[in-house]
Scaffold this motif. Structure first.
Motif, short mmCIF file in Angstrom:
data_model
loop_
_atom_site.label_atom_id
_atom_site.label_comp_id
_atom_site.label_asym_id
_atom_site.label_seq_id
_atom_site.Cartn_x
_atom_site.Cartn_y
_atom_site.Cartn_z
N ARG A 147 -6.76 3.36 -11.65
CA ARG A 147 -7.62 4.13 -10.74
C ARG A 147 -7.07 5.52 -10.45
NH1 ARG A 147 -10.62 6.72 -8.21
NH2 ARG A 147 -11.84 6.19 -6.37
N PHE A 148 -5.75 5.65 -10.31
CA PHE A 148 -5.19 6.91 -9.84
C PHE A 148 -4.33 7.65 -10.86
CE2 PHE A 148 -5.55 4.23 -5.97
CZ PHE A 148 -6.55 4.96 -5.34
N LEU A 189 2.57 1.72 -3.51
CA LEU A 189 1.62 2.18 -4.53
C LEU A 189 1.17 3.61 -4.26
CD1 LEU A 189 -0.51 -1.06 -5.06
CD2 LEU A 189 1.29 -0.14 -6.54
N ALA A 190 0.99 3.95 -2.99
CA ALA A 190 0.60 5.33 -2.65
C ALA A 190 1.70 6.31 -3.04
CB ALA A 190 0.31 5.43 -1.14
N LEU A 240 -2.01 -5.50 -8.61
CA LEU A 240 -2.47 -4.31 -7.90
C LEU A 240 -1.89 -3.04 -8.50
CD1 LEU A 240 -2.41 -5.60 -4.23
CD2 LEU A 240 -4.41 -4.91 -5.55
N ASP A 241 -0.66 -3.12 -9.02
CA ASP A 241 -0.06 -1.95 -9.66
C ASP A 241 -0.86 -1.53 -10.89
OD1 ASP A 241 2.17 -0.03 -9.88
OD2 ASP A 241 2.60 -1.10 -11.73
N TYR A 263 1.64 6.56 -7.05
CA TYR A 263 0.52 7.15 -7.76
C TYR A 263 -0.13 8.33 -7.06
CZ TYR A 263 1.09 3.03 -10.61
OH TYR A 263 1.62 2.07 -11.43
N ALA A 282 0.83 -1.21 0.00
CA ALA A 282 0.00 0.00 0.00
C ALA A 282 0.86 1.25 0.00
CB ALA A 282 -0.93 0.00 1.22
N HIS A 302 -4.05 -2.04 -11.41
CA HIS A 302 -5.31 -1.46 -10.94
C HIS A 302 -5.11 -0.07 -10.34
CE1 HIS A 302 -8.28 -4.69 -11.61
NE2 HIS A 302 -7.21 -5.47 -11.58
N ALA A 303 -4.01 0.12 -9.63
CA ALA A 303 -3.72 1.45 -9.07
C ALA A 303 -3.42 2.45 -10.19
CB ALA A 303 -2.55 1.37 -8.10
#
Length: 197
Positions: free
Chosen positions: A93-94, A21-22, A86-87, A25, A18, A89-90
């Motif tokens: 999304r972002f 990724l935060a 997840l990367d 992005y 988390a 999708h992030a």
């Protein structure tokens, strides 16, 4: 202690994921985010060292050591895949990235399932090898039946996942049928386009 460490490693995996990724992005610091994501294998190294030290210091081989080996095997098989999934999708999304494609249907889905099975096989091979190393390390005097039981458990997981993948091959998943009225013919200037009725 080992169970607590395994839980801590799992929590640490998701926190690092988390955080990485935060940073990539949301904070727009892709290099720092990548550096944080690259720290994740250190968690498995810590767990491996702790498990080895526990056995070396006279710890009785148990399901806890087996769980540690299975966790490390799972991370080897699926850790990188999870991070990439997840990367994507992030990024979508972002960061306005492309929408991640689904697993698909028919042959495409069957191929996807067999690729996942190969990951399960790789993770199981790592876990079984670590468990065998622990059995040899513990020596003949120790009761290693719990570790042998874990080896059989990972083999069962490979078999069950293989059955699931085979079902997608034998009975391929079909795309859902479209519902609603078919597309109406094009209309230009109040007149039907050629081919309309």
């Amino acid at each position: 202690m080992l169970v607590t460490l395994i839980i801590a490693c799992e929590v640490g995996f998701w926190l690092l994921l988390a955080g990485g990724l935060a940073l990539r992005y949301l904070a727009r610091m892709p290099r720092l985010g990548a550096a944080v994501l690259l720290c994740e294998p250190l968690l498995e190294l810590v767990l491996l060292v702790a498990t080895t030290l526990d056995l070396r210091n006279g710890g009785e081989p148990s399901w806890r050591h087996g769980l540690a080996a299975v966790y490390i095997g799972y991370t080897v098989g699926y850790g990188h895949y999870t991070v990439k999934w997840l990367d994507r999708h992030a990024a979508y999304r972002f960061a306005g990235g492309p929408k991640p494609a689904g697993a698909g249907y028919g042959k495409e889905r069957a191929v996807h399932e067999w690729k996942l099975w190969l990951r399960t096989l790789a993770g199981a091979a790592v876990a079984a090898a670590l468990l065998q190393g622990a059995i040899w390390y513990a020596g003949g005097a120790a009761d290693t039946s719990a570790l042998v039981a874990c080896q059989f458990a990972v083999l069962r997981a490979v078999g069950i996942h293989g059955v699931v993948a085979a079902m997608y091959t034998i009975w391929p998943r079909r795309a859902p049928a479209r519902t609603g009225a078919p597309d109406a013919p094009l209309v230009k200037d109040g007149r039907q386009a050629p081919g309309g009725r």
